[in-house]
Design an enzyme around this catalytic site. Structure first.
Site, mmCIF file in Angstrom:
data_model
loop_
_atom_site.group_PDB
_atom_site.id
_atom_site.type_symbol
_atom_site.label_atom_id
_atom_site.label_comp_id
_atom_site.label_asym_id
_atom_site.label_seq_id
_atom_site.Cartn_x
_atom_site.Cartn_y
_atom_site.Cartn_z
ATOM 1 N N ASP A 415 5.617 -8.164 7.650
ATOM 2 C CA ASP A 415 6.920 -7.453 6.905
ATOM 3 C C ASP A 415 7.088 -5.966 7.168
ATOM 4 O O ASP A 415 6.139 -5.133 7.816
ATOM 5 C CB ASP A 415 6.817 -7.297 5.328
ATOM 6 N N ASP A 652 4.276 -6.569 1.228
ATOM 7 C CA ASP A 652 3.788 -5.795 0.054
ATOM 8 C C ASP A 652 3.445 -6.588 -1.302
ATOM 9 O O ASP A 652 3.137 -5.969 -2.386
ATOM 10 C CB ASP A 652 4.808 -4.912 -0.372
ATOM 11 N N ASP A 656 7.556 -10.494 -0.831
ATOM 12 C CA ASP A 656 7.161 -11.175 0.282
ATOM 13 C C ASP A 656 6.321 -12.239 -0.388
ATOM 14 O O ASP A 656 5.655 -13.092 0.537
ATOM 15 C CB ASP A 656 6.134 -10.462 1.189
#
Length: 758
Positions: A415, A652, A656
């Site tokens: 991410d 995180d 996600d």
């Protein structure tokens, strides 16, 4: 438990009990994790079943005070047992030495014959006193319907001793071909091996003991009448405690007074102290630096971060790898097979030579050398050492499945926000349309902050923070709606915000090169309700709002690697808020390390394509997908797995979560947050991307060590048993080899404790 066969025996006994759903017994850690149906007498039933199998156990307490008491009692018991075993070993070695000396001098051609009666006198205390633990263990195992290492040692040494003792009693001084030295040496060497093994096993569990030692026993509770020292268990959520310089923090909480630097190295692996001031969150177990802190407790006891970390590490260490299950099946039948092989060896030698001495020696050697300890220790000691080393580096491995899958990862997905970047974006510019519904930037900012008060996204926090810095009054929001991966909408009661008809210096027309910054601030009251939409182009298309006029400003910002968010007011394009989220300096070295290891890397981001690609170019990742929603990230993971890739997702741990759950290995850079600890298979306790290749590296190192240990343990038995059966190995040498096999496997695992994240 004396070997892996004991653990297998207990698992079978528990598994046969009604109400027991699963039982995993760990020989290396000497503990068990048992899942039972909800019933009042579950603990008593489990303890009774273990007792019936010939063993004893206690239930570990979840209460912190009770756990401390049990740990102290266990440590005291271990210390007493070690002192007793050392004394027993010393006496056994002293009595065995003359028997060994006789055997050694005869091999050198220097006759030193002991009287058979003296040999009997020396060997008897060794057999009956020093060997008592093996006889007792063998009896318990047989009584429980199983067989273990103690059975092999007791059978082998008793056969050698009884044969020799009967010969002396029958023939007196004329007795010869005695095996007193064999039985005494085997017992002495096995005792020595067990002591060395116990010492080495304590080394592999040093990490979990170090974590447990972080918990202070008392806290200074601040009350209305003053400061009192109380047990940590007496501190509740919301209570305030004072921490003096050099002390450990007793609870998780928020600093409400004071400032200091905290050493969190044993929690996060970060060696440098970190500054903490009023409003900062702190974690129990960290060491306070030079400042005096007042902390308001937010989590205590079993709910604290440290307690949850300890549970995660314990759960990972208690798990069983697929290879270990194979070993358990082998151990379950190993001892009976060895006993049968020893009987066949005895009968075979008698049939072939008629020499009882030679037949007995070969059979005893088979019994002694075939201890399954090395097999039982090969996997769990490596797992304990590997997960412990990882925990010291700030890498929490949730379970054995995550550890097993991590060593096969060939694709790593990142991410962007909060993972490759700091996750602390700030508003750097605001553009407004001159002929739009809100031509004043402060009004646009106030409306955006109003609708964002309903969101926890990092961009939302940045907007609210910027409005606060500008001193703007933020209206209340209703009908708030968050569209994952797209943006937010809501109605804002914009009282106190700048009105569009407020007399002020008019902003210039929006141009490609200019981002307007306000010149003067004039506040008035507009008590109307305004519909605000804030998000990306997909959101505006969904709402059928034409924002083409905002494209130039968005393109300019995104070309610079910044994030541009479109804002619409009452269904009309109003302006653009531009954010900058600085890259983590560790991101580029992380990607380089992964590429050097031959892994494929990708970036999946909910941000604009140009922004995500700009970030990817800076760190060396060309495979970039943006903008993608959380469910699209999970779909990408599924697609890669369908192609045969083994995927690790790094995020995180909050938005996600779908992708973390879908990946073969979810890696959360959550800093110990609730979602990170509960969602991902691996949690990085500090926000450093370099821990990603480190986590994969310790997984590979642990799995390599498991394979090495199992290879040598299996080879040892495959070679040792035939050699002993063919009479090529003396019982005494077999005992030495058996003892050292376990020690060598555990010592090999100890090398993992030297691992450090690079």
């Amino acid at each position: 438990m004396s070997c892996a066969a004991c653990a297998s025996r207990i698992e079978r006994v528990l598994g046969a009990r009604a109400g027991v759903r699963s039982a995993v017994v760990n020989f290396a850690l000497n503990d068990a994790v048992i899942v039972v149906d909800d019933q009042p007498d579950a603990a008593a039933m489990v303890l009774a079943a273990i007792d019936g199998a010939g063993f004893s156990a206690v239930v570990l307490g979840h209460d912190d005070t009770e756990r401390r008491r049990q740990e102290a009692a266990t440590a005291a018991d271990e210390a007493r047992a070690t002192r007793r075993d050392l004394a027993t070993l010393a006496v056994s070695a002293a009595l065995t030495l003359p028997l060994v000396a006789e055997m050694g001098t005869m091999a050198l051609g220097v006759p030193l014959a002991l009287s058979p009666w003296l040999a009997l006198a020396l060997a008897t205390p060794v057999q009956l006193v020093a060997g008592a633990r093996f006889h007792a263990g063998a009896w318990k195992a047989i009584r429980g319907g199983g067989a273990n290492m103690d059975v092999l040692v007791a059978l082998g040494t008793s056969a050698a001793y009884l044969y020799s003792a009967l010969a002396v009693l029958r023939l007196g001084e004329a007795a010869h071909h005695l095996y007193f030295e064999a039985s005494a040496v085997v017992i002495t060497l096995v005792l020595a091996g067990k002591l060395l093994e116990a010492w080495a096993r304590r080394g592999t569990t040093a990490a979990i003991r170090a974590l447990m030692a972080l918990r202070p026993e008392t806290a200074r509770l601040v009350t209305a009448t003053g400061e009192i020292e109380v047990p940590v268990a007496a501190v509740g959520v919301g209570d305030r405690v004072r921490v003096r310089p050099g002390e450990r923090l007793p609870v998780d909480g928020v600093v409400v007074d004071g400032a200091s630097e905290l050493d969190e190295s044993l929690l996060t692996g970060e060696s440098l102290p970190v500054a903490r001031a009023v409003g900062d969150r702190v974690t129990g177990g960290a060491i306070n630096g030079s400042g005096l802190l007042m902390i308001e407790a937010s989590a205590v006891g079993e709910d604290s971060t440290l307690a949850r970390i300890i549970r995660l590490v314990e759960n990972a260490q208690a798990g069983k790898a697929p290879m270990q299950r194979l070993v358990d099946r082998v151990a379950a039948v190993f001892v009976p097979v060895v006993i049968a092989l020893a009987v066949v060896t005895l009968l075979g030698w008698l049939a072939a030579t008629g020499d009882l001495n030679q037949a007995l020696g070969a059979a005893v050697a088979v019994l002694v050398i075939a201890c399954p300890c090395a097999l039982g220790l090969a996997t769990p000691t490596a797992i304990v050492a590997g997960t412990g080393a990882a925990a010291r580096a700030g890498i929490l491995i949730r379970d054995i499945e995550a550890l097993e899958r991590a060593h096969r990862v060939d694709t790593v997905i990142f991410d962007k926000t909060g993972t490759l970047t700091r996750g602390q974006p700030a508003v750097v510019a605001i553009s407004v349309l001159e002929d739009g519904p809100t031509p004043h930037p402060d009004r646009l900012l106030a409306l955006a902050a109003g609708v964002q008060t309903g969101s926890e996204h990092p961009l939302a926090r940045a907007v609210v923070a910027r409005a606060g810095e500008r001193g703007l009054a933020i209206g209340q929001v209703d009908n708030f709606r968050s569209r994952a991966g797209a943006g937010v909408t809501g109605n804002v009661n914009s009282q106190g915000a700048l009105s569009s008809d407020t007399p002020c210096q008019r902003p210039p027309a929006l141009t490609k090169g200019g981002l307007w910054k306000p010149v003067i601030d004039i506040q008035s009251v507009d008590r109307g309700r305004t519909t605000v939409a804030l998000g990306n182009a997909a959101l505006m298309a969904l709402l059928e709002i034409d924002t083409a006029a905002l494209d130039p400003a968005c393109g300019l910002a995104e070309a610079q690697g910044q994030t541009a968010v479109r804002v619409a007011v009452d269904g009309q394009a109003a302006g653009v808020i531009v954010f900058a989220d600085p890259l983590r300096p560790e991101s580029a070295p992380t990607v380089a390390a992964l590429h050097a290891a031959g892994l494929r890397t990708l970036v999946l981001s909910g941000d604009a394509t140009a922004v995500a690609r700009a970030v990817g170019a800076l760190i060396g990742i060309t495979d970039v997908a943006a903008p993608v929603r959380p469910e699209d990230k999970a779909a990408t993971v599924d697609r890669l797995r369908a192609e045969g890739r083994v995927v690790a997702m790094v995020g995180d741990g909050v938005n996600d979560a779908p992708a973390l759950a879908a990946a073969d290995v979810g890696i959360a850079m959550g800093g110990g947050s609730d979602v990170a600890l509960e969602t991902a298979g691996i949690t990085l306790m500090r926000p450093d991307p370099r821990l990603v290749p480190a986590a994969l590296a310790i997984s590979r190192a642990t799995w390599t060590k498991i394979r090495q240990n199992l290879f040598w343990a299996f080879i040892y038995n495959l070679i040792g048993l035939p050699v002993a059966a063919f009479g090529l190995l003396e019982p005494a040498l077999a005992g030495a080899a058996m003892a050292m096999s376990s020690v060598s496997v555990v010592t090999s695992s100890l090398w993992l404790t030297r691992w450090r994240a690079t």
